[in-house]
Design a protein around this motif. Structure first.
Motif: not given
Length: 798
Positions: A42-55
């Motif tokens: 799973x590759x993400x732009x940010x160090x933190x996961x969860x996308x919409x749920x977090x942000x």
């Protein structure tokens, strides 16, 4: 010939770009494929996961955010890796992504708002609602923004759940906000807010709103805000009434709004006004170029082609004073470098989830899920069936896909590339360090968490946590020598960890001779093997958390990390970092020899055992012991007075066990079956019987049984020091008088060590002495200011 992807030998390599809900649900669906072996990044732009749920989810909606527990379980599957802080198009090209993975899923969501398309939209004070949402949720790409909340009036254009979130956040009191995980910078700005009137503006009527009942209903709970809806705003035309006749949620929304209209203004300091059938047509600015007013055109609804109800302007206008405008009228995705994109629809063009080129051709090996696939529709849970549908197509395509080259498909190939490029990627374990830091900071202030809102701050939290996790001394091996080294390291105040491959400490005493008596342990004329192990462990445990023992942690590799520390990777996937290393591996990491046949596998832990530390567990049971070495013979002898019956099956007539033990066995009453091997284990939920086969005649016999003890011996794994340049010979690892190996900082003790100029006696007594020598020299090397020779323990008053 290349191996077909999806097998145990060559798992299907999949990259999921985006760590939001749709990405996690895609991973979950892939993991559920019983006949497909996968390896997923799973590759993400940010160090933190969860996308919409977090942000994206509002900070006061903690219950909704609890869905991350599901995502955690998915990410912690050993078939899954998280590579955060990696940006496609910057850190990794599209071509590199495709060359390292068999299939790629894009799960990047819809990050931008649609524009109003009216004059004045770009005035200062006019913003996409998503910018505001990301700002108050602490998104690192938006945390630097500032919103002037010194005005009294704010317009929120749109009637979806995001619009409701924006209106509610502006209306919440500081006390209400403090109970959420809103970003600190937003909390402070909202504490100083002068906003008192919030206008929610909809181009269509109350029957066409997109927000759900809960979002509307919770406005009633606001401490210092009234919801104001003029009764005539809720009048419905016949077409609208007909459109919601069978729509329970829309009808409930109307009921709730009519309830608010009946309450009206109760005198609270803030108000949320709902204005329906109005479209912004122009924003006016003041002399400084800031939004000052909004011109609205009143609408009516007309039935369009296909029966839709469309807002049509009437030519009647009104103007309201506003100092801030938030538009929330729809969202669209942004293009990814090298990936087809439909700029009009704001999605990656696709056929049911298979990416399509601009010409409409399917792009092999590339897929989409979530909002970037279907547009911004549905709630978090909607992404699950959407992802399942895409994965179904992926599975169909496996047989015909053009697989990645074998060398690039190896998981380490991607991380090697990122390291070579200087990319500081963040693993799942490192994300959990960020998570722990945020939660700990929140606990001090009575909040769910205090978010870190910049990438440097997140990386710093990782570094700080990793530093706290560094051991002064790490001991590989939990036998007597390893435990005594841990005791002495604890005595010298060193932060110490013991890693033991077996499920229990004790080394050979626990795994080979648990019921034997020891006669050469200092201070004891006789002591049971497990009694000695328990005493050594108790001696270590007096130092509490400063000395940590981890069982079931087989060391698989030892390397140096970028800080020059020893990085010790275990079978659990953990990596332990230490300044000094003591190898107390004895014969090596002991692993039980397993039967070639799969017969017993399904009953392991349900009556089939490769290791049995406590004979009391077999009291009154019918036990079959399989094997012909000392372990098998001694267990048969030890169990004969505890079990209802003991049968020993050995495939030959010659034993590897000592003659005295064999002689005792043959006269003990144990049912000895020579020339017999285990053929089958039977039972429903647990062992009920075994089938033994005569190795000469092939005749089979079935015996009732409650337990099967496979005492086939142990294999010793001694390769962990390879690659470090440690000097060794057939007698063991060469050490000097301080027990240090040829590699500074690594010590070896006990049976694995060969002291220069001496003969290794391989005794418990000598191992204990070597443990004290190694621990004290390690302490002095770490803390030169402390004396090499410790104080007498009698003076310490422990």
């Amino acid at each position: 010939m290349a191996t077909q992807p999806g097998t145990q030998e060559r798992p299907l390599r999949v990259a999921v770009v985006g760590a939001g809900p749709s990405g996690f649900y895609a991973v979950q669906a892939l993991l559920a494929q019983a006949d497909l072996k996968v390896s997923i990044d799973i590759i993400d732009h940010l160090p933190a996961p969860y996308g919409l749920v977090r942000y994206g989810v509002a900070p006061d909606h903690q219950k909704i955010k609890s869905v991350t527990k599901v995502y955690d379980r998915i990410a912690e599957d050993p078939r899954v890796r998280f590579l955060g802080n990696v940006t496609l198009g910057k850190d990794l090209t599209h071509e590199e992504l495709r060359s390292h993975y068999d299939q790629v899923i894009y799960a990047v969501g819809a990050q931008t708002d649609r524009r109003l398309g009216v004059p004045g939209e770009d005035l200062v004070g006019s913003y996409p609602a998503t910018d505001f949402v990301a700002w108050y949720n602490g998104h690192p790409d938006y945390a630097h923004l500032t919103f002037d909340l010194s005005c009294e009036n704010v317009a929120v254009v749109g009637v979806g759940n995001v619009a409701m979130d924006v209106a509610r956040i502006l209306a919440l009191s500081p006390t209400e906000l403090e109970a959420s995980d809103i970003a600190d910078h937003a909390l402070e700005a909202l504490r100083q807010s002068k906003v008192s009137n919030i206008y929610v503006i909809a181009r269509r009527g109350p029957a066409q709103v997109k927000f759900t009942n809960p979002e509307l209903r919770e406005l009633a709970e606001l401490e210092e805000t009234d919801v104001i809806i003029a009764p005539d705003e809720l009048s419905l035309d016949p077409a609208s009434e007909a459109s919601i006749a069978d729509n329970r949620e829309a009808q409930q929304n109307l009921d709730i709004m009519r309830h608010y209209a009946g309450i009206g203004d109760t005198g609270k300091p803030k108000n949320i006004y709902f204005l329906f059938l109005r479209s912004p047509v122009e924003l006016y600015g003041d002399d400084g170029g800031r939004v000052a007013r909004m011109r609205l055109e009143k609408n009516v609804l007309q039935v369009g082609d296909g029966g839709s109800l469309n807002a049509v302007g009437t030519g009647q206008y009104e103007t309201i004073d506003v100092g801030l405008v938030m538009r929330s009228i729809g969202y669209k995705g942004e293009p990814l470098a090298g990936v087809p994109f439909n700029s009009r629809a704001g999605v990656i063009p696709n056929q049911g989830g298979r990416v399509q080129s601009a010409e409409g051709q399917v792009v092999p090996g590339e897929y989409v899920v979530g909002w970037i696939k279907r547009g911004p529709t549905g709630i978090i849970g909607t992404n699950k069936p959407d992802a399942v549908a895409t994965v179904r197509l992926m599975v169909e395509d496996v047989a015909t896909l053009a697989a990645a080259a074998e060398d690039k498909a190896k998981p380490e190939a991607m991380t090697d590339l990122l390291r070579e490029r200087g990319v500081r990627y963040v693993t799942w374990e490192e994300w959990k360090l960020i998570d722990e830091a945020e939660v700990a900071a929140g606990a001090k202030r009575g909040r769910p968490r205090v978010k870190l809102t910049s990438v440097p701050a997140m990386l710093a939290a990782i570094d700080q946590a990793r530093e706290a996790l560094i051991q002064d001394v790490l001991i590989v091996g939990g036998g007597p020598a390893g435990l005594y080294a841990a005791f002495y390291a604890g005595l010298r105040g060193l932060k110490t960890r013991v890693l033991e491959a077996m499920p229990m400490v004790g080394g050979q005493l626990a795994s080979l001779y648990p019921e034997m008596d020891i006669y050469d342990a200092p201070g004891f004329s006789k002591i049971g093997a497990m009694e000695l192990v328990a005493a050594l462990r108790q001696q270590v445990e007096r130092f509490g958390s400063n000395v940590d023992i981890r069982t079931g942690s087989r060391v698989e590799a030892i390397d140096r990390d970028e800080r020059g520390l020893f990085a010790v990777r275990t079978s659990t996937g953990e990596v332990h970092h230490t300044r000094k290393l003591i190898l107390a591996t004895g014969l090596g990491a002991l692993q039980p020899v397993r039967l070639d046949t799969p017969a017993p596998a399904k009953y392991e832990g349900k009556g089939v055992y490769y290791f049995a530390p406590d004979r009391a567990a077999f009291r009154g049971k019918r036990v079959v012991v399989v094997g012909g070495g000392d372990t098998a013979v001694l267990w048969a002898l030890n169990l004969k007075d505890w079990a209802a019956k003991v049968t020993l099956a050995h495939r030959r007539d010659k034993f590897r066990a000592r003659e005295a033990h064999v002689a005792e066995l043959m006269g003990s009453g144990v049912d000895v079956r020579l020339f017999h091997e285990l053929k089958e284990v039977k039972g429903k939920a647990a062992v009920e019987a075994v089938v033994l086969a005569n190795t000469h005649t092939k005749e089979e016999v079935e015996l009732p049984a409650d337990a099967v003890l496979l005492a086939l011996g142990y294999r010793a794994e001694r390769r962990i020091a390879e690659g470090l340049g440690i000097t060794k010979d057939e007698n063991g690892i060469k050490v000097d008088g301080t027990m240090q190996t040829s590699v500074p900082g690594i010590y070896a003790i006990g049976d694995v060590a060969k002291v220069a100029g001496s003969v290794s006696l391989k005794l418990i007594a000598t191992g204990l002495g070597e443990a004290a020598i190694a621990a004290n020299h390690a302490c002095h090397a770490l803390r030169p200011e402390q004396p090499l020779i410790p104080h007498h323990s009698s003076s310490l008053r422990l």
